[in-house]
Write a protein that holds these residues in place. Structure first.
Motif, short mmCIF file in Angstrom:
data_model
loop_
_atom_site.label_atom_id
_atom_site.label_comp_id
_atom_site.label_asym_id
_atom_site.label_seq_id
_atom_site.Cartn_x
_atom_site.Cartn_y
_atom_site.Cartn_z
N ARG A 82 -23.61 -64.08 13.67
CA ARG A 82 -23.34 -62.74 13.15
C ARG A 82 -23.16 -62.77 11.63
O ARG A 82 -23.67 -61.89 10.92
N ALA A 83 -22.44 -63.75 11.16
CA ALA A 83 -22.24 -63.87 9.72
C ALA A 83 -23.56 -64.11 8.99
O ALA A 83 -23.82 -63.53 7.93
N ALA A 84 -24.40 -64.98 9.58
CA ALA A 84 -25.70 -65.25 8.95
C ALA A 84 -26.57 -64.00 8.95
O ALA A 84 -27.29 -63.72 7.98
N GLY A 85 -26.52 -63.21 10.04
CA GLY A 85 -27.31 -61.98 10.08
C GLY A 85 -26.87 -60.96 9.05
O GLY A 85 -27.69 -60.37 8.34
N VAL A 86 -25.56 -60.76 8.96
CA VAL A 86 -25.04 -59.81 7.98
C VAL A 86 -25.38 -60.26 6.56
O VAL A 86 -25.80 -59.47 5.71
N LEU A 87 -25.19 -61.56 6.31
CA LEU A 87 -25.48 -62.09 4.98
C LEU A 87 -26.97 -61.97 4.66
O LEU A 87 -27.36 -61.62 3.53
N GLY A 88 -27.84 -62.21 5.65
CA GLY A 88 -29.28 -62.12 5.42
C GLY A 88 -29.71 -60.71 5.08
O GLY A 88 -30.49 -60.48 4.13
N VAL A 89 -29.19 -59.73 5.84
CA VAL A 89 -29.53 -58.33 5.56
C VAL A 89 -29.04 -57.93 4.18
O VAL A 89 -29.75 -57.26 3.40
N ALA A 90 -27.82 -58.32 3.86
CA ALA A 90 -27.27 -57.98 2.54
C ALA A 90 -28.09 -58.59 1.41
O ALA A 90 -28.35 -57.95 0.39
N LEU A 91 -28.55 -59.82 1.60
CA LEU A 91 -29.34 -60.48 0.57
C LEU A 91 -30.71 -59.83 0.42
O LEU A 91 -31.24 -59.71 -0.68
N ILE A 92 -31.30 -59.41 1.54
CA ILE A 92 -32.60 -58.73 1.47
C ILE A 92 -32.47 -57.42 0.68
O ILE A 92 -33.28 -57.10 -0.18
N VAL A 93 -31.41 -56.66 0.98
CA VAL A 93 -31.20 -55.41 0.26
C VAL A 93 -30.95 -55.68 -1.22
O VAL A 93 -31.49 -55.00 -2.10
N LEU A 94 -30.12 -56.69 -1.51
CA LEU A 94 -29.82 -57.02 -2.90
C LEU A 94 -31.08 -57.47 -3.64
O LEU A 94 -31.31 -57.05 -4.78
N ALA A 95 -31.88 -58.31 -2.99
CA ALA A 95 -33.11 -58.77 -3.64
C ALA A 95 -34.06 -57.61 -3.89
O ALA A 95 -34.72 -57.54 -4.93
N GLY A 96 -34.15 -56.66 -2.92
CA GLY A 96 -35.02 -55.50 -3.12
C GLY A 96 -34.57 -54.63 -4.27
O GLY A 96 -35.39 -54.18 -5.08
N VAL A 97 -33.25 -54.40 -4.37
CA VAL A 97 -32.73 -53.58 -5.47
C VAL A 97 -32.97 -54.25 -6.81
O VAL A 97 -33.41 -53.61 -7.78
N LEU A 98 -32.69 -55.54 -6.88
CA LEU A 98 -32.91 -56.25 -8.14
C LEU A 98 -34.38 -56.28 -8.52
O LEU A 98 -34.73 -56.09 -9.70
N SER A 99 -35.25 -56.49 -7.54
CA SER A 99 -36.69 -56.51 -7.83
C SER A 99 -37.16 -55.15 -8.32
O SER A 99 -37.95 -55.05 -9.26
N TRP A 100 -36.66 -54.08 -7.69
CA TRP A 100 -37.05 -52.73 -8.12
C TRP A 100 -36.60 -52.45 -9.55
O TRP A 100 -37.34 -51.91 -10.36
N GLN A 101 -35.38 -52.85 -9.87
CA GLN A 101 -34.88 -52.61 -11.22
C GLN A 101 -35.67 -53.39 -12.26
O GLN A 101 -36.02 -52.86 -13.32
N VAL A 102 -35.95 -54.66 -11.96
CA VAL A 102 -36.70 -55.48 -12.91
C VAL A 102 -38.10 -54.93 -13.09
O VAL A 102 -38.62 -54.81 -14.22
N THR A 103 -38.76 -54.56 -11.98
CA THR A 103 -40.12 -54.03 -12.07
C THR A 103 -40.14 -52.70 -12.80
O THR A 103 -41.03 -52.44 -13.62
N HIS A 104 -39.16 -51.84 -12.52
CA HIS A 104 -39.11 -50.54 -13.19
C HIS A 104 -38.96 -50.70 -14.70
O HIS A 104 -39.64 -50.02 -15.48
N ARG A 105 -38.09 -51.59 -15.10
CA ARG A 105 -37.90 -51.81 -16.54
C ARG A 105 -39.11 -52.46 -17.18
O ARG A 105 -39.40 -52.23 -18.36
N ALA A 106 -39.83 -53.27 -16.41
CA ALA A 106 -41.02 -53.93 -16.97
C ALA A 106 -42.19 -52.97 -17.11
O ALA A 106 -42.97 -53.06 -18.06
N VAL A 107 -42.31 -52.03 -16.16
CA VAL A 107 -43.46 -51.12 -16.16
C VAL A 107 -43.21 -49.91 -17.06
O VAL A 107 -44.16 -49.32 -17.59
N GLN A 108 -41.97 -49.55 -17.27
CA GLN A 108 -41.66 -48.35 -18.06
C GLN A 108 -42.27 -48.40 -19.46
O GLN A 108 -42.85 -47.41 -19.91
N PRO A 109 -42.21 -49.53 -20.19
CA PRO A 109 -42.87 -49.56 -21.51
C PRO A 109 -44.39 -49.39 -21.42
O PRO A 109 -45.00 -48.81 -22.32
N LEU A 110 -45.01 -49.86 -20.34
CA LEU A 110 -46.45 -49.70 -20.20
C LEU A 110 -46.81 -48.22 -20.05
O LEU A 110 -47.80 -47.75 -20.62
#
Length: 347
Positions: A82-110
């Motif tokens: 259960r702990a591994a499942g909760v941690l995995g879901v949380a990490l997936i969400v965190l990675a998605g949010v961070l990736s979206w922010q980095v990509t948004h900031r990278a594409v905005q100047p273009l």
């Protein structure tokens, strides 16, 4: 772009790199650094989460015993999963949010660069249209004032032709810039065949100088929701490309095919074909292919922005343009747009 400078002894010096390349490299380093920091943050979260979970399973009194007890930590398989499942879901969400922010900031100047580029093209085109129109008018006055048989008549005629070419290019630049930033609105149903016929009639006046005939094959009307002027502009660009490369005393075929969902216009010339470049890239602005073959065969080397404008108009109205075939016997380009649904009142 990288260039190499040479000294007087034909020894290469330090390569010279232009500012655009340096800017791209700097942006790449920034994006790479942000992604690395994001990944490091995810790893740190994993380590901290595991550490906190392990500490939560040990009693405080047992945590600081003088002699550590090997039986202090007891974790059941169910809790661990259960702990591994909760941690995995949380990490997936965190990675998605961070990736979206980095990509948004990278594409905005273009996006900002593209907006500035279109604004510059539109402003420059507006500023050039009036001087070129005045230049063409003055050349026309001079051409009319020359007496019959004047040896400079041919030179003035060539100058007028060059001025018209410049006006044509400026108009294409302006229309391309305006289309890129314009919004799509509902348009009335028009007959594509009538707009194509207008383009054929216009280009026939130019093709006759090369003894080229343009044949239109349109057996039935083609209702579309695209402005007639845009259709005519697209077909003129396709025909202009075909006339430039079609040999003398030959024919260009324009065929209109109507299906239940689409209306397609295919322009087939008898030119040497497209070589040295990916067929999809000829619709890029100022695309250039490889130079002619060493044996002297003619090849299409430049495509200007006319075909790029065709693609922008087609995509804007839900259509497409592509190369059907390109061989030594000729090239066929096809413009496809959605067919308009007929209303009951139109039946």
């Amino acid at each position: 772009m990288r260039t190499t400078a040479w000294d007087n002894h034909d020894r290469p010096k330090i390569p010279v790199i232009d500012s655009d390349t340096l800017a791209i490299r700097r942006a790449s380093r920034i994006v790479g650094t942000r992604i690395a920091i994001a990944c490091a943050g995810v790893v740190a979260v994993v380590i901290v989460a595991v550490f906190v979970y392990i500490l939560s399973e040990i009693l405080p009194g047992e945590l600081f015993e003088p002699v550590p007890d090997t039986d202090n930590l007891q974790i059941s398989a169910g809790k661990l999963l259960r702990a591994a499942g909760v941690l995995g879901v949380a990490l997936i969400v965190l990675a998605g949010v961070l990736s979206w922010q980095v990509t948004h900031r990278a594409v905005q100047p273009l996006g900002e660069v593209l907006r500035i580029q279109r604004a510059f093209v539109a402003d420059a085109s507006h500023e050039l249209r009036t001087p070129l129109a005045v230049l063409d008018a003055r050349l026309q006055i001079l051409q009319r004032a020359l007496p019959t048989g004047d040896p400079s008549s041919s030179v003035v005629a060539d100058l007028r032709s060059d001025a018209k070419d410049l006006i044509h290019i400026v108009n294409e630049l302006l229309e391309s810039a305006e289309i890129g930033g314009a919004a799509v609105h509902d348009t009335a149903v028009v007959d594509l065949v009538a707009a194509v016929d207008a383009a054929v009639q216009s280009m026939a006046l130019i093709a006759i100088d090369k003894h080229i005939t343009i044949e239109l094959d349109a057996p039935q009307p083609g209702p579309v929701r695209v402005p007639a002027s845009s259709i005519t502009r697209c077909v003129v660009a396709l025909l202009d490309n075909a006339v430039r490369f079609t040999p003398r005393d030959s024919a260009i075929t324009v065929a209109v095919a109507v299906t239940k969902k689409t209306v397609a216009v295919t322009v087939h010339d008898r030119g040497p074909g497209i070589r040295g470049i990916d067929h999809a890239r000829i619709f890029d602005r100022f695309a250039h292919s490889a130079p002619p073959d060493a044996d002297g065969d003619e090849a299409r080397t430049g495509f200007g922005i006319g075909l790029s404008l065709v693609r922008e108009i087609a995509v804007r109205y839900g259509g497409s343009v592509h190369v059907v075939t390109s061989t030594a016997a000729g090239t066929a380009l096809c413009l496809t747009v959605p067919r308009a649904k007929q209303t009951r009142s139109a039946l």
